[in-house]
Write a protein that holds these residues in place. Structure first.
Motif, mmCIF file in Angstrom:
data_model
loop_
_atom_site.group_PDB
_atom_site.id
_atom_site.type_symbol
_atom_site.label_atom_id
_atom_site.label_comp_id
_atom_site.label_asym_id
_atom_site.label_seq_id
_atom_site.Cartn_x
_atom_site.Cartn_y
_atom_site.Cartn_z
ATOM 1 N N ILE B 378 0.852 -1.197 0.000
ATOM 2 C CA ILE B 378 0.000 0.000 0.000
ATOM 3 C C ILE B 378 0.884 1.242 0.000
ATOM 4 O O ILE B 378 0.658 2.205 -0.745
ATOM 5 N N GLY B 379 1.921 1.209 0.831
ATOM 6 C CA GLY B 379 2.828 2.349 0.908
ATOM 7 C C GLY B 379 3.526 2.603 -0.420
ATOM 8 O O GLY B 379 3.613 3.747 -0.882
ATOM 9 N N ALA B 380 3.995 1.523 -1.054
ATOM 10 C CA ALA B 380 4.709 1.686 -2.325
ATOM 11 C C ALA B 380 3.757 2.224 -3.392
ATOM 12 O O ALA B 380 4.128 3.086 -4.197
ATOM 13 N N ALA B 381 2.499 1.708 -3.380
ATOM 14 C CA ALA B 381 1.523 2.208 -4.354
ATOM 15 C C ALA B 381 1.257 3.696 -4.114
ATOM 16 O O ALA B 381 1.149 4.477 -5.067
ATOM 17 N N GLY B 382 1.196 4.085 -2.837
ATOM 18 C CA GLY B 382 0.999 5.500 -2.504
ATOM 19 C C GLY B 382 2.151 6.349 -2.992
ATOM 20 O O GLY B 382 1.950 7.436 -3.530
ATOM 21 N N VAL B 383 3.361 5.840 -2.816
ATOM 22 C CA VAL B 383 4.550 6.569 -3.269
ATOM 23 C C VAL B 383 4.498 6.742 -4.785
ATOM 24 O O VAL B 383 4.772 7.813 -5.327
ATOM 25 N N TRP B 384 4.115 5.679 -5.481
ATOM 26 C CA TRP B 384 4.022 5.744 -6.944
ATOM 27 C C TRP B 384 2.984 6.778 -7.374
ATOM 28 O O TRP B 384 3.214 7.612 -8.248
ATOM 29 N N PHE B 385 1.808 6.717 -6.734
ATOM 30 C CA PHE B 385 0.717 7.632 -7.048
ATOM 31 C C PHE B 385 1.192 9.077 -6.890
ATOM 32 O O PHE B 385 1.002 9.925 -7.772
ATOM 33 N N TYR B 386 1.843 9.340 -5.749
ATOM 34 C CA TYR B 386 2.375 10.682 -5.488
ATOM 35 C C TYR B 386 3.417 11.047 -6.539
ATOM 36 O O TYR B 386 3.414 12.162 -7.071
ATOM 37 N N ALA B 387 4.307 10.094 -6.844
ATOM 38 C CA ALA B 387 5.414 10.381 -7.760
ATOM 39 C C ALA B 387 4.906 10.700 -9.163
ATOM 40 O O ALA B 387 5.457 11.569 -9.847
ATOM 41 N N VAL B 388 3.837 10.025 -9.607
ATOM 42 C CA VAL B 388 3.315 10.302 -10.952
ATOM 43 C C VAL B 388 2.700 11.699 -10.990
ATOM 44 O O VAL B 388 2.935 12.471 -11.927
ATOM 45 N N LEU B 389 1.934 12.032 -9.946
ATOM 46 C CA LEU B 389 1.367 13.389 -9.896
ATOM 47 C C LEU B 389 2.480 14.418 -9.907
ATOM 48 O O LEU B 389 2.402 15.459 -10.565
ATOM 49 N N TRP B 390 3.547 14.096 -9.172
ATOM 50 C CA TRP B 390 4.683 15.009 -9.073
ATOM 51 C C TRP B 390 5.363 15.166 -10.436
ATOM 52 O O TRP B 390 5.677 16.276 -10.862
ATOM 53 N N ALA B 391 5.562 14.029 -11.121
ATOM 54 C CA ALA B 391 6.185 14.080 -12.445
ATOM 55 C C ALA B 391 5.296 14.841 -13.417
ATOM 56 O O ALA B 391 5.783 15.538 -14.316
ATOM 57 N N ALA B 392 3.973 14.726 -13.227
ATOM 58 C CA ALA B 392 3.053 15.386 -14.147
ATOM 59 C C ALA B 392 3.193 16.902 -14.090
ATOM 60 O O ALA B 392 2.885 17.598 -15.061
ATOM 61 N N ALA B 393 3.674 17.426 -12.945
ATOM 62 C CA ALA B 393 3.888 18.871 -12.855
ATOM 63 C C ALA B 393 4.991 19.330 -13.801
ATOM 64 O O ALA B 393 5.152 20.512 -14.050
ATOM 65 N N LEU B 413 1.000 9.649 -18.601
ATOM 66 C CA LEU B 413 1.007 9.862 -17.147
ATOM 67 C C LEU B 413 -0.356 9.522 -16.543
ATOM 68 O O LEU B 413 -0.441 8.973 -15.440
ATOM 69 N N GLN B 414 -1.444 9.826 -17.294
ATOM 70 C CA GLN B 414 -2.779 9.463 -16.789
ATOM 71 C C GLN B 414 -2.884 7.951 -16.619
ATOM 72 O O GLN B 414 -3.393 7.454 -15.617
ATOM 73 N N ALA B 415 -2.359 7.216 -17.621
ATOM 74 C CA ALA B 415 -2.388 5.754 -17.543
ATOM 75 C C ALA B 415 -1.513 5.272 -16.394
ATOM 76 O O ALA B 415 -1.904 4.384 -15.622
ATOM 77 N N ALA B 416 -0.320 5.885 -16.256
ATOM 78 C CA ALA B 416 0.598 5.458 -15.203
ATOM 79 C C ALA B 416 0.006 5.702 -13.826
ATOM 80 O O ALA B 416 0.241 4.944 -12.886
ATOM 81 N N LEU B 417 -0.804 6.761 -13.713
ATOM 82 C CA LEU B 417 -1.382 7.094 -12.413
ATOM 83 C C LEU B 417 -2.325 5.986 -11.938
ATOM 84 O O LEU B 417 -2.288 5.577 -10.788
ATOM 85 N N ILE B 418 -3.145 5.500 -12.858
ATOM 86 C CA ILE B 418 -4.150 4.500 -12.467
ATOM 87 C C ILE B 418 -3.544 3.099 -12.505
ATOM 88 O O ILE B 418 -3.499 2.387 -11.500
ATOM 89 N N LEU B 419 -3.060 2.701 -13.694
ATOM 90 C CA LEU B 419 -2.575 1.329 -13.858
ATOM 91 C C LEU B 419 -1.302 1.096 -13.058
ATOM 92 O O LEU B 419 -1.148 0.073 -12.395
ATOM 93 N N GLY B 420 -0.378 2.066 -13.126
ATOM 94 C CA GLY B 420 0.904 1.912 -12.452
ATOM 95 C C GLY B 420 0.731 1.676 -10.966
ATOM 96 O O GLY B 420 1.434 0.855 -10.365
#
Lengths: 375, 528
Positions: B378-393, B413-420
């Motif tokens: 769960i933590g790693a998925a959260g980190v990924w979710f945050y990181a994709v939003l961050w990269a999207a900036a 990035l939209q795909a990476a946010l959900i699927l990733g």
């Protein structure tokens, strides 16, 4: 030091708190688990074994502290010897560099020296401290309950419920004046009204941003994009709301080849000879849409990449924006200068809740087929 | 307390003087030899505290020169390119601070770098606490306190970033203004009151200044106080190790070793920040010019810690609806809701996990992340979710630097946010379980020694060696949880909450590797 397995049930060990046994919930009970082997034997450091290494470490610590002193002195020297000469950027850089490095040396000398002292020379024997449950001891818990009961009895907090309830009511109301006080954070005007219109008026000349020079239609060559403000804006001082008016009225002006310009029925009269003017403020969250791509006639917002097609009434072709950029109806005056026919027909910039109340009856919306056609 | 020696030393006299007025000996006796366990990851919290001290010191210096006013002035300082330009007093005083005050630029850069380190260390510290389960009882409340500090730090960062009133910070405020306007019913009015009229107005800088230097720092200091007091009350967690149990703390006493290490580390962190501030430029506001609502350059970005919010705005679909003549901006509300939900989940996670396990015991052993695979995933998925939003900036910069189409980068990035996020969850969980299996394997059959032997029959084998008792303890010392069955309560009813808890506990604990037992090791020895 206790050597019992951390997962084994707590043994009552004489400490009065240990009587409390907390439920282990879904944790699996381990009956066949290993015993904690206890602390491994202490490993001495080089400085514990060899007196000459100990003496060397001592000298190193002293060396770092001396370096720190040197850094402090150097910082004062740099402050005086590397001054800022007015207008000389290189002197700013040199002052920043030498002053900063000297202060860094002064701080790091203390830090590294003391750390070296701690790690090499101070006792490295591990110390063991027992933990107890976080909850207070049984007597203090009992006493706490007793104190609250006494407080309740002596004050009559539960008994005199009318007093208590009116007090709660009074405390609930007392912050309200504080909330009301904040109304005058902004002028008495209506917030929606304030942002619903811009300073554009019929006949107002389009002028270059920021010089304020009016623009002749003949000066606008094909493919060029002009950053435009209303001509009278330059008469407003910076302390009289210049930026506020500019944030509403900023416009981007483009001339397109007539064959590339699509015009919605009803908006044909809003352009002049292939010249179109659109609000420069993005309909997403209000950044200036400043990047014009000549080949595709696309306007790109650099903040969140909303992309608008100028040849199709600045409709959205990509990105998080939903609405097309508002169009400023323009024409020319007697002298051939570009002028506004009127204000925008709808509020500019980011959408807001009450936006539709301020769309002018003369506004010509884009047809559904136009707006739905996203990339 | 008085000493009987004929000539008491100065130190003893001074101590006596203090103690007879403050009872300080009681505190020294209680805390002087308090033990702090040692692990590199426990240093992250210290970095937060020390960079905060650097922020306070450098920031105080800045307030002596900075003028929090939006009154327009004609710049007359020594930075030639902006000479005579009309700008706010805030921006002009920032330029003066940078170019006309000795050490001013240094303090500005130390302040900014310290702020960046402050927030970065908070993020890493939170991850350390999360992945080791150090938020479990009795530390749930301290997790919430720390989480509030994280939000306060973001607020401090944003308010500070907005003060110089340069083109970039003004543009950041324009975005905030647009986001606030997107809030239904109250948004238009909140924006109007915040900016003291229409945007940008001339009130926002002094208002943010008061928040930045008074209200928010007071809250940060108060919450740091609570955070540290609770840490002393709860004592520090420690990792499982020989001699380290749930009932003790093994490490260095405050006096002298921990105090020496912590004190020297403060000077190292501060010295490091000054070294960076003197050698690396950060936010050259003089390059951007004063705020003007019309120009903006390509590649504009917020400071990195606000990136996740900006990225969420970029990835949101362009949706708005118009109902009963009112506008609902989903392109703004959706990202706000997603970020809000994400943040609330982080804040309440300890309580969710406690509800699933219903484990009422205190936990003082920091878990190895692999030993709680679902939490770690769960933590790693959260980190990924945050990181994709961050990269999207930085989606536009990604596109220009790698010669890609910015539209395609956004879609990817939209795909990476959900699927990733789903994929990262799954990979992490399987990896954690695989690592647990490896630990079991090492305990049962030893580790590969790299020593190849030739047997008399000509066969080559690699010699496996056993870990000693101390080394192997780390691999054995953990607990596992089992899924809970659905059981009727006292009234004979099965509530939806019971079903939910059972389902969640199956999700958490169905795939699990139990810690190794003595009989298993015995059995494997006989087998050999």
């Amino acid at each position: 030091m206790s050597a019992e397995d951390q997962s084994a049930p707590r043994e009552p060990s004489g400490h009065e708190q240990s009587v409390v046994v907390h439920d282990r919930g879904a944790a699996v009970e381990q009956t066949d688990a290993f015993e904690n082997p206890g602390l491994p034997p202490h490993r001495p450091r080089q400085t514990d074994l060899h007196p000459h290494k100990e003496r060397r470490a001592e000298r190193q610590v002293v060396g770092w502290f001396l370096l720190s002193m040197l850094g402090s002195v150097l910082a004062i020297v740099a402050y005086i010897a590397v001054p800022i000469e007015l207008g000389n950027m290189a002197s700013v850089r040199a002052n920043n560099l030498f002053l900063g490095l000297a202060i860094a040396l002064a701080l790091l000398g203390i830090g590294i020296g003391a750390m070296h002292w701690a790690r090499q020379l101070m006792s490295s024997h591990e110390v063991v401290e027992e933990r107890h449950l976080t909850r207070g001891s049984e007597p203090s818990r009992a006493r706490a309950v007793e104190i609250f009961q006494l407080g309740d009895e002596e004050s009559g907090f539960s008994r005199r419920s009318l007093i208590r309830n009116t007090l709660i009511g009074a405390i609930a109301l007392v912050p309200l004046p504080a909330v009301i006080l904040f109304r005058d954070l902004a002028p008495a005007q209506d917030a929606v009204e304030a942002i619903a219109h811009t300073m554009w008026r019929p006949g107002m000349r389009l002028a270059l941003d920021p010089s304020g020079a009016p623009i002749k239609a003949t000066d606008v060559t094909q493919g060029s994009a002009f950053h435009v403000i209303p001509e009278p804006l330059t008469e407003i001082g910076h302390n009289e709301g210049y930026l506020d008016q500019k944030a509403l009225a900023a416009v981007l002006l483009v001339r397109l080849p007539p064959e590339r310009l699509f015009e919605e029925p009803g908006r044909e009269g809003w352009s002049y000879d292939g010249i179109v003017a659109y609000s420069k403020i993005c309909t997403h969250v209000g950044c200036p849409v400043a990047l014009y791509e000549q080949q595709t006639h696309h306007l790109l917002c650099p903040c969140h990449q909303s992309t608008f097609d100028v040849s199709h009434h600045a409709k959205v072709v990509f990105g998080p924006a939903k609405r097309a950029l508002p169009q400023l109806p323009i024409t020319v005056d007697d002298e051939g200068y570009l002028v506004a026919q009127r204000d925008f027909t709808e509020p500019i910039g980011a959408s807001f809740f009450e936006r539709l109340h301020h769309v002018d009856p003369e506004h010509v919306p884009l047809s559904a087929a136009e707006t739905e056609n996203r990339a | 307390m008085t000493t009987t020696a004929p000539r008491p030393s100065f130190t003893s006299q001074a101590s006596n003087y203090l103690d007879e007025r403050t009872s300080i000996s009681t505190m020294v006796a209680a805390l002087g030899r308090k033990v702090f366990p040692d692990h590199w990851s426990f240093m992250l919290g210290e970095i937060i505290l020390y960079s905060f001290v650097a922020i306070l010191l450098s920031g105080t210096f800045l307030t002596f020169f900075f003028e929090p006013s939006m009154t327009a002035v004609h710049y007359d300082g020594s930075y030639v390119p902006l000479k005579g330009v009309e700008m706010s007093a805030a921006y002009a005083s920032t330029l003066d601070l940078s170019f006309d005050i000795r050490g001013g630029l240094l303090m500005r850069q130390v302040h900014h770098w310290s702020a960046l380190l402050f927030i970065a260390a908070i993020g890493l510290h939170m991850l350390r606490v999360f992945f080791t389960g150090a938020f479990r009882k009795p530390r749930e409340i301290n997790w919430v306190v720390g989480f509030i500090l994280f939000i306060l730090a973001l607020a401090e960062g944003f308010t500070g970033y907005s003060l110089p009133d340069d083109l970039l910070s003004g543009n950041g405020l324009a975005i905030i203004n647009g986001m606030i306007k997107g809030i239904p019913l109250v948004g238009t009015w909140i924006s109007y009151l915040l900016f003291g009229g229409i945007f940008p107005g001339d009130d926002i800088v002094p208002r943010l200044f008061v928040l930045h230097i008074m209200l928010l720092p007071a809250l940060v200091i108060a919450f740091i106080g609570v955070h540290l007091v609770l840490m002393v009350v709860n004592k520090h967690t420690q990792f499982a190790g020989p001699g380290k149990t749930n009932d003790n703390v093994v490490g260095a006493p405050i006096m002298p070793l921990f105090a020496a290490k912590a004190g020297s580390f403060f000077f190292i962190v501060f010295g490091f920040l000054v070294a960076i501030g003197s050698t690396f430029t950060i936010l050259p506001v003089w390059d951007f010019g004063p705020y003007d609502p019309s120009p903006v350059s390509a590649g504009t970005q917020p400071d990195w810690y606000i990136g996740f919010a900006d990225g969420a705005l970029r990835l949101a679909p362009g949706l708005e609806s118009e109902i009963f003549g009112l506008t609902l901006s989903w392109n703004i509300l959706l990202p706000i809701a997603v970020l809000g939900l994400f943040i609330v989940l982080v804040m309440f996670y300890p309580f969710i996990e406690a509800w699933i396990t219903k484990d009422q015991r205190e936990h003082h052993i920091a878990e190895r992340p692999r030993n709680n695979p679902t939490r770690t995933a769960i933590g790693a998925a959260g980190v990924w979710f945050y990181a994709v939003l961050w990269a999207a900036a930085s989606s536009d910069l990604i596109a220009t630097h790698f010669h890609l189409n910015v539209f395609q980068v956004t879609w990817a990035l939209q795909a990476a946010l959900i699927l990733g996020t789903i994929i990262v969850y799954w990979i992490t969980k399987r990896t954690a379980i695989a690592l647990q299996k490896k630990d079991r394997e090492i305990l049962l059959h030893g580790f590969e020694s790299g020593n190849i032997r030739r047997l008399p029959g000509g066969e080559y084998v690699e010699v496996h060696e056993q870990l000693d008792e101390y080394q192997s303890w780390k691999l054995k010392a953990y607990e596992s949880y089992a899924p809970v069955m659905v059981r009727p309560n006292a009234n004979g009813k099965i509530t939806p909450a019971t079903h939910l808890r059972s389902a969640m506990s199956r999700w958490f604990f169905e795939d699990r590797i139990e810690p190794i037992t003595r009989s298993e090791i015995e059995a494997s020895k006989h087998h050999d």
